[in-house]
Design an enzyme around this catalytic site. Structure first.
Site, PDB file in Angstrom:
ATOM      1  N   SER A 148      96.109  67.339  40.098  1.00 54.07           N
ATOM      2  CA  SER A 148      95.267  67.825  39.003  1.00 54.07           C
ATOM      3  C   SER A 148      93.955  67.046  38.975  1.00 54.07           C
ATOM      4  CB  SER A 148      96.023  67.724  37.687  1.00 54.07           C
ATOM      5  OG  SER A 148      95.308  68.340  36.639  1.00 54.07           O
ATOM      6  N   ASP A 307      89.280  72.248  36.461  1.00 50.21           N
ATOM      7  CA  ASP A 307      89.746  71.043  37.136  1.00 50.21           C
ATOM      8  C   ASP A 307      90.074  71.393  38.590  1.00 50.21           C
ATOM      9  OD1 ASP A 307      92.074  72.463  36.725  1.00 50.21           O
ATOM     10  OD2 ASP A 307      93.222  70.792  35.925  1.00 50.21           O
ATOM     11  N   ASP A 309      92.635  71.742  40.525  1.00 52.20           N
ATOM     12  CA  ASP A 309      93.672  72.695  40.911  1.00 52.20           C
ATOM     13  C   ASP A 309      93.602  74.001  40.123  1.00 52.20           C
ATOM     14  OD1 ASP A 309      94.636  71.472  38.560  1.00 52.20           O
ATOM     15  OD2 ASP A 309      96.701  71.954  39.078  1.00 52.20           O
ATOM     16  N   ASP A 311      93.834  75.001  36.864  1.00 49.36           N
ATOM     17  CA  ASP A 311      94.657  75.479  35.754  1.00 49.36           C
ATOM     18  C   ASP A 311      94.058  75.167  34.387  1.00 49.36           C
ATOM     19  OD1 ASP A 311      95.170  72.761  35.742  1.00 49.36           O
ATOM     20  OD2 ASP A 311      97.339  72.927  35.931  1.00 49.36           O
TER      21      ASP A 311
END
Length: 581
Positions: A148, A307, A309, A311
């Site tokens: 993340s 961010d 990744d 999500d």
């Protein structure tokens, strides 16, 4: 030296085939007993969020060998859980971090060693598309290699269930047993990627998956009839913060008819070092420094950033003075929620058994909005996995129809063809929401003020304190124990009227001294309520050595709300013995 960690260290140090990069790192730390003890003290922790840590040698770190071992454990779990399936499939994705692609391929190789077929993305991919892929391909599980928005030296391994949601606690516990049974991580030697591909055990996911996903997102639009002229007026600045969402969001915006999109060029290219930001976290205003400069040049209506990744989504809007201001996660959630419910209500498409899911630390403004539309609201524990579990349960029972899910930490879900927070679908619907507001001669800043006027002036803040090492963990434990064993009756001059303790599973009325059971799973969290709609909640972080303190208030206007928030924050921190700089 502790014999237990030294045994593991010796095993690694004497391994002749040890990966050269890890060998070099291990040699460099040979004289640092404290660091070696930490790296080799115990297997890296694994929970519902998978595992996450610094990339270094050792069984308590993320590296080639710990990735192989958890993959072997996953394979053993799938073989035991799905004996009836001749073909067992796992979808695999990875982000822009160092070694993410390598770890994804190693995961596929180990699973293939056990006869499990893998479908791996042929390029870095946002986490929500992994969730979609699990459901699209009817896979038994999904794996995404990501940490993340953690610092660059981190990476992680996150597992999804067959429903496309994060795994449950019961599943995590079973997986831990199988990971332990996988044996010596240094002895796992999987076949080559080429061999698995030749034998039909490895497939590559191409662009058709993104196309299928975007078609699903198109169906979520509540205002597909907005004129092209209006959409062409919307000016957007977008930054993927060196991560995975550039292609999915820019293509989606083009598909939705938005042509005035400016991407922050310095942050468009994936970069494992996240070179232009202190932290690639859309919750941090500093991450938008470059984007704000672009927005001023373009006179943009909104700034959006994800961010690494993909999500979480952060958003800035232009205020009346022409400055770009951050929408909090709660505020963006309220805007999206009202936009969706209001439009469906006007078009007669709002089901009588609709439900909105939010976490216990998310603003109560959402409940005020759903009540206005006759829609149920249900709280879950902190973490989107709990929202995903509820979506799955209600889909099976038919008791409720999912309308929206969100958490204060910038995670949102509109369409349940994904079962985790999804910054991509949120960004595309956000553009439509901005266009709809513009069609009524309003900005999203205006729309937020309209919600404050209608539902009340809510304000919230999260304060986190990092508590490193054994002393830090002791301070966190002592704080939580004190809150339970000697709960405060007042904060400053304000009496506490109720306490929810999620370890005991009880809500206690402080006036009548009566308790009622809570329906949520046990977790180390305590929430306190005041008579003026204010509250605060305390919990240890599940992924970092931090204690988190959430605070919420409701004021008569925004100035009053901010003053109440600042005063309550000061009083709560004083009560808990924490201080901000």
């Amino acid at each position: 030296m502790n014999a237990n960690w030294y045994e593991h260290y010796t095993r690694w140090n004497e391994c002749e085939s040890l990966d050269p990069e890890l060998r070099q790192q291990l040699t460099a730390m040979h004289a640092d007993e404290k660091q070696l003890a930490d790296c080799f003290s115990a297997p890296i922790s694994f929970g519902t969020g998978g595992m996450r840590g610094v990339m270094e040698p050792g069984i308590n770190r993320i590296n080639l060998y710990t990735i192989r071992k958890v993959s072997a454990g996953l394979a053993l779990y799938l073989l035991e859980t799905y004996p009836e399936l001749t073909v067992k499939k796992v979808a695999i994705a990875y982000d822009s971090r160092k070694h993410s692609q390598l770890f994804a391929i190693e995961t596929a190789k180990v699973l293939g060693q056990y006869g499990i077929t893998t479908c791996i993305f042929n390029q870095l991919t946002p986490t929500p598309l992994l969730s979609f892929a699990v459901r699209h391909y009817c896979a038994c599980a999904g794996v995404v290699i990501t940490a993340s928005h953690n610092p660059p030296e981190y990476n992680g391994y996150k597992i999804y269930g067959a429903d496309g949601g994060q795994i449950t606690l019961a599943t995590a516990e079973r997986l831990m047993e199988h990971i332990a049974a996988a044996g010596n991580e240094l002895d796992i030697t999987p076949p080559s990627e080429q061999e698995l591909y030749k034998n039909g055990l490895l497939h590559y996911i191409d662009d058709s998956l993104l196309q299928a996903y975007l078609e699903k997102v198109q169906q979520l639009r509540v205002h597909p009839d907005l004129s092209p002229a209006i959409r062409e007026q919307v000016k957007i600045v977008f930054t993927p913060l060196h991560g995975t969402t550039h292609d999915s969001i820019t293509r989606g915006l083009e598909l939705f008819g938005y042509t005035q999109v400016r991407v922050v060029e310095e942050q468009a290219v994936p970069d494992p070092n996240f070179s232009t930001v202190a932290s690639p976290n859309p919750e941090e205003p500093e991450a938008f420094r470059l984007a704000i400069a672009y927005a001023k040049q373009e006179d943009a209506d909104i700034i959006m950033g994800t961010d690494p990744d993909g999500d979480r989504l952060g958003v800035l809007v232009k205020n009346l003075a022409g400055d770009y201001v951050v929408l909090t996660g709660n505020q963006l959630g309220a805007l999206l929620l009202h936009y969706l419910l209001d439009t469906k209500h006007k078009k007669g498409g709002l089901p009588s058994n609709g439900i909105v899911l939010k976490t216990i630390v998310t603003s109560e403004m959402g409940r005020a909005i759903t009540t206005d539309f006759g829609v149920s609201t249900e709280d879950t524990l902190t973490g989107f996995k709990y929202i995903g579990e509820k979506i799955e349960a209600y889909e099976k029972s038919g008791a409720y129809v999912f309308q929206f899910g969100y958490e204060e930490s910038y995670g949102y879900l509109i369409g349940d063809f994904v079962r985790d927070k999804d910054a991509v679908q949120t960004a595309l619907l956000l553009a439509d929401m901005c266009a709809y507001a513009k069609s009524h001669q309003k900005s999203l800043y205006d729309a937020m003020n309209d919600l404050f006027s209608r539902y009340g002036h809510y304000a919230e803040e999260l304060v986190s304190f990092t508590c490193k090492g054994a002393d830090g963990m002791q301070k966190i434990s002592a704080t939580m124990a004190s809150l339970r064993n000697q709960p405060p009756s007042y904060i400053a001059t304000h009496p506490i009227i109720a306490i929810e303790d999620y370890v005991s599973g009880l809500r206690t009325d402080c006036q009548t001294r009566t308790s009622t059971p809570l329906t949520l799973p046990a977790t180390d969290t305590i929430k306190y309520f005041f008579s003026d709609h204010s509250w605060f909640c305390v919990r240890p972080s599940g992924t970092e050595p931090k204690i988190k303190i959430y605070i919420g208030v409701k004021g008569t206007n925004q100035c009053d709300a901010q003053e109440r928030l600042a005063a309550l924050k000061q009083s709560v921190l004083k009560e808990l013995g924490f201080h901000t700089d």
